[in-house]
Every structure is written in C-alpha cells, then in structure tokens.
Design an enzyme around this catalytic site. Structure first.
Site, PDB file in Angstrom:
ATOM      1  N   ASP A 180       0.597   7.551   5.922  1.00 49.56           N
ATOM      2  CA  ASP A 180       0.268   8.752   6.689  1.00 49.56           C
ATOM      3  C   ASP A 180      -1.188   8.790   7.150  1.00 49.56           C
ATOM      4  O   ASP A 180      -1.551   9.619   7.965  1.00 49.56           O
ATOM      5  CB  ASP A 180       0.581  10.013   5.885  1.00 49.56           C
ATOM      6  CG  ASP A 180      -0.326  10.177   4.671  1.00 49.56           C
ATOM      7  OD1 ASP A 180      -0.931   9.177   4.232  1.00 49.56           O
ATOM      8  OD2 ASP A 180      -0.423  11.297   4.153  1.00 49.56           O
ATOM      9  N   TYR A 212     -11.000   4.158   5.240  1.00 52.38           N
ATOM     10  CA  TYR A 212     -10.999   3.472   3.947  1.00 52.38           C
ATOM     11  C   TYR A 212     -11.895   2.242   3.941  1.00 52.38           C
ATOM     12  O   TYR A 212     -12.218   1.713   2.875  1.00 52.38           O
ATOM     13  CB  TYR A 212      -9.575   3.068   3.558  1.00 52.38           C
ATOM     14  CG  TYR A 212      -8.757   4.189   2.976  1.00 52.38           C
ATOM     15  CD1 TYR A 212      -8.685   4.396   1.613  1.00 52.38           C
ATOM     16  CD2 TYR A 212      -8.043   5.050   3.805  1.00 52.38           C
ATOM     17  CE1 TYR A 212      -7.927   5.431   1.076  1.00 52.38           C
ATOM     18  CE2 TYR A 212      -7.288   6.081   3.291  1.00 52.38           C
ATOM     19  CZ  TYR A 212      -7.227   6.270   1.924  1.00 52.38           C
ATOM     20  OH  TYR A 212      -6.481   7.298   1.406  1.00 52.38           O
TER      21      TYR A 212
END
Length: 442
Positions: free
Chosen positions: A171, A265
């Site tokens: 997601d 990330y």
C-alpha cells in the site's frame, strides 16, 4: 455483475481488519460478497474484533454470511479470495525488531534492515502455511498478500511455492501517490505512474494524467522544498508524527538522486546514521502503534460490543486500501487494471536479474499480473537494488538451509549495518529473541 464472491481475511485479529471490512462494505457495488470470513490462530484477539464486526455486518450487510474462526478448514473452504495481512509475533516482536538493532547503533525498522530480516524470517512459515491451507481447501482461490515484509515474503513464495496463485502488493506507493495527486491538484485515479525498484526500495520515473501531461518536474520541484508533506491529510495510516518526519525526509533522498522521485523507505538505506541519531531506543514506532492505532481499534471494538450496535461506527475505513478491491476485481472480472505489483522480473527491468522480485507497473487480469517493460535502469539505482535483492535472497536461503552463516552474510551485506562484527552481535541477539519463531540455525 451477478456473481458474488467469498473472501477470507487471514490475520483476522489485525488492527487493519476492521478498516478492510469497512472498505469492502463501501465497495459492494464494485465487488459483491456472499461470504466474508476472518481467520487467525489467536482466538482471543480475533474474537474481540470478530464480535464487534459481526454486529457491524448484521446492521450494514445482513445478506452477507459473516463468521470468524481459528479452524483452517472452515476458514478456507469455498473461498474465492484470501486477503492476507498476518503479523507473526504481533507487536511485541515488532518492538524487539526495532529496539534490538538500536541497541547496537543500527536502525530499528519493521521492514528494513535487521528488523525487517527478523520479521521476514518469522513471516515465511506463516505465509507458506496459509498458502497450503488455501490450496488444500480452495484450489482455485487467489491470495492477495499485503503482509510485511513484502520483499522477503515474495521471494520466499517464489522459491518455496512457485506455482501458487499468490499476488504480492504493497500500500505504500498508493499512499505516496495520494500525496503526489494533492501536489498537482488531481485525484489518484487521474494519474498513471511508471516506477521501478524492489518493495520499499524504488523510484517513480513518470507521473502523467490520462491526457499524457507529465507532472514529474512539478512534483520534483515541490519535493525538493517540502518532501512529500502536504497541507491536506486524506488518510489515517501514514499521518502519525514518525510518518510526517518520513515524508519530510524525501527532500534529502531527492538531493542524493534528483533524477527520479524516491520511495520514502530509501531513507533507511541512504541515511541510516541519521535515522539512528533521531531514534529513541525506549519508544519506537511499535510503541507509537500500540499506544495509538492498536488501542483505538480494540477500544472501538469493545465499545461496539458493549453497546450492541455499530451505530455511530467507531471503526475508521482504510480508504487507501481500496487498491485491494481493485486487485480482486482485476482477477475476478478481467479488468486489466494497471497496478504496481511485486513480481518476478523476467526482463521487466532489462539489465537486472530475471529471478529478482521487483516492484513495477503491471496489467492485471484473470491470469494474474503482466509486468510492463521499464527498459534499462541507471547504474546508481541498479547497484543499490542488486545489493538489497541479494540480502533478501540470502535471507530466504538461510531460512531454507537453516544456515547461520548465510544469515550473517545477509546482515553483513545490508547497507544498514556498518560491519560484519556488528552484524554477528546483532544476529546472536535476534536469534535469542526469535527462538520461538525462527527455524534452528546451524
């Protein structure tokens, strides 16, 4: 659209389950249900949510047969789709994943670095067990897997169950695309992206609207000043303080590599020392979740059960999770939906190994995902990706072979860990913490 589908949510005791159920109810016109089941091996935890959701379902969709169970045969018999979001070890082990590395001066994060490796090793057995249940009781069922850490889980599925009908999806790109759409004044549905990378490790190379207008430069200019922070918050999952810092950090990631727009990330790999310096060993993201979403969801469930009604519904809908319905619809109705998926490369990235599990745009129909060719990628991104994909491959090899040596090598190879010595000390502590979950390593 006369057909109605049977769905089992594996990980029925997850804090995300109520939001997923509400999301499914909001989309019954697009994806009709006849049966909805919850499955979890933690009867007590699932029971709290299950009892409240039974009330919600009776009031809002009484025509749907709803149940929750710890019996795999009951859960997986006569189902069309399994939506899997399991967390082996629950938040107590996530806390260890984050705090043990920090005690060694290394980033503590649930999907990246040593914490992600620890979580991945716990998740492999649980995922394979679910796949085997699914194939035993409903051989035609598709598994829509969004369990973390998705990169390691996807590689394990490729190695251990290569012919299984498992679709791996995340997601995070959906959440970031929502922010991009705010930046350019569009809705996410109006934008089409090109992207390449690994899960939680990639770059957007194009963001166009349906008329073909390219917004990459406009978004890049905004991110260079603000990161992915926006003035309007449209989701609940990625708005906690730690996430706000993550969105802001994107501007530093862009500075390193201004060619493309980064997945947030990447901060754990490009700025690991900075992340450690801003971390609190005594209060990590796991504590934030346990004191926030975990408490809120289970308190809401108890309130609904005590009242005997879901009127004034205490559960939040995970609106961004509508991508799960899009994926299910693509399989069920052959819609040829364009989605970012985690798939075996097989030439999608021309100058990258075919057996790498990459995250790229795919066209999804009733035969599964067909990756779109991304061509060759530049050396900087390719080298970073190759190092990380080898970490993930070696983790799975260590699991399969029960190899301490390979797991030590995997940790040593990670950009998040400064030396083989630190990797070994970390590994020994992680083995002790995970002795009830990991295979024995020799």
């Amino acid at each position: 659209m006369n057909k109605k589908f049977s769905v089992v949510i594996a990980g029925g005791g997850s804090t995300f389950t109520p939001g997923i159920v509400r999301m499914l109810l909001e989309n019954l016109d697009r994806f009709p249900l006849r049966t909805l089941k919850l499955y979890d091996n933690d009867e007590e935890r699932q029971g709290i949510l299950g009892e409240a959701l039974a009330i919600l379902m009776k009031e809002q969709a009484p025509e749907i047969d709803f149940s929750y169970t710890t019996d795999p045969e009951e859960a997986f018999t006569d189902v069309d789709f399994c939506m899997a979001h399991i967390r082996v070890g629950k938040y107590a082990m996530r806390e260890q994943d984050e705090k043990i590395p920090l005690n060694h001066g290394v980033i503590g994060q649930e999907t990246c670095g040593p914490g992600g490796i620890a979580y991945g090793l716990r998740s492999i057995g649980g995922m394979i067990e679910l796949i085997d249940y699914m194939e035993k009781y409903s051989p035609e069922c598709w598994m829509l897997n969004y369990s973390n850490p998705a990169a390691i889980v996807a590689e394990a599925c490729r190695v251990l169950r290569p012919d299984s009908k498992v679709l791996n999806i995340c997601d995070m790109p959906v959440g970031t695309l929502r922010r991009m759409s705010q930046i350019v004044g569009k809705t996410p549905d109006e934008l089409e992206v090109r992207y390449f990378g690994l899960n939680h490790f990639g770059w957007w190379t194009s963001i166009k609207d349906k008329e073909g207008h390219e917004y990459l430069d406009q978004i890049r200019e905004y991110v260079a000043e603000n990161g992915y922070l926006t003035t309007v918050e449209v989701e609940t999952q990625h708005t906690d303080p730690s996430w706000q810092q993550t969105h802001k950090k994107a501007k530093d990631l862009l500075a390193v590599n201004p060619r493309y727009l980064p997945n947030t990330y990447l901060k754990y790999y490009l700025y690991p020392d900075d992340e450690v310096s801003h971390s609190d060993c005594s209060y990590t993201r796991a504590n934030e979740v346990m004191n926030g979403r975990e408490k809120e969801v289970f308190d809401a469930a108890r309130t609904i059960t005590e009242k005997g009604t879901a009127a004034g519904d205490e559960f939040h809908i995970d609106s961004h999770a509508s991508f799960i319905v899009d994926l299910a619809r693509a399989i069920a109705f052959n819609t040829h939906e364009r989605m970012l998926m985690i798939v075996e490369n097989n030439g999608a990235i021309a100058n990258f190994p075919d057996d790498a599990m990459v995250e790229v745009p795919c066209i999804v129909g009733n035969d599964g995902p067909e990756p779109l060719a991304q061509g060759k990628i530049p050396d900087f991104e390719k080298t970073l990706m190759y190092q990380q994909v080898m970490v993930e491959k070696m983790v799975v090899e260590a699991y399969v072979e029960g190899s301490y040596q390979k797991l030590w090598q995997a940790l040593t190879l990670s950009k998040t860990i400064p030396s083989a010595g630190v990797a070994k000390n970390l590994l020994d502590d992680l083995i002790e913490a995970n002795k009830d979950f990991w295979p024995e390593l020799n």
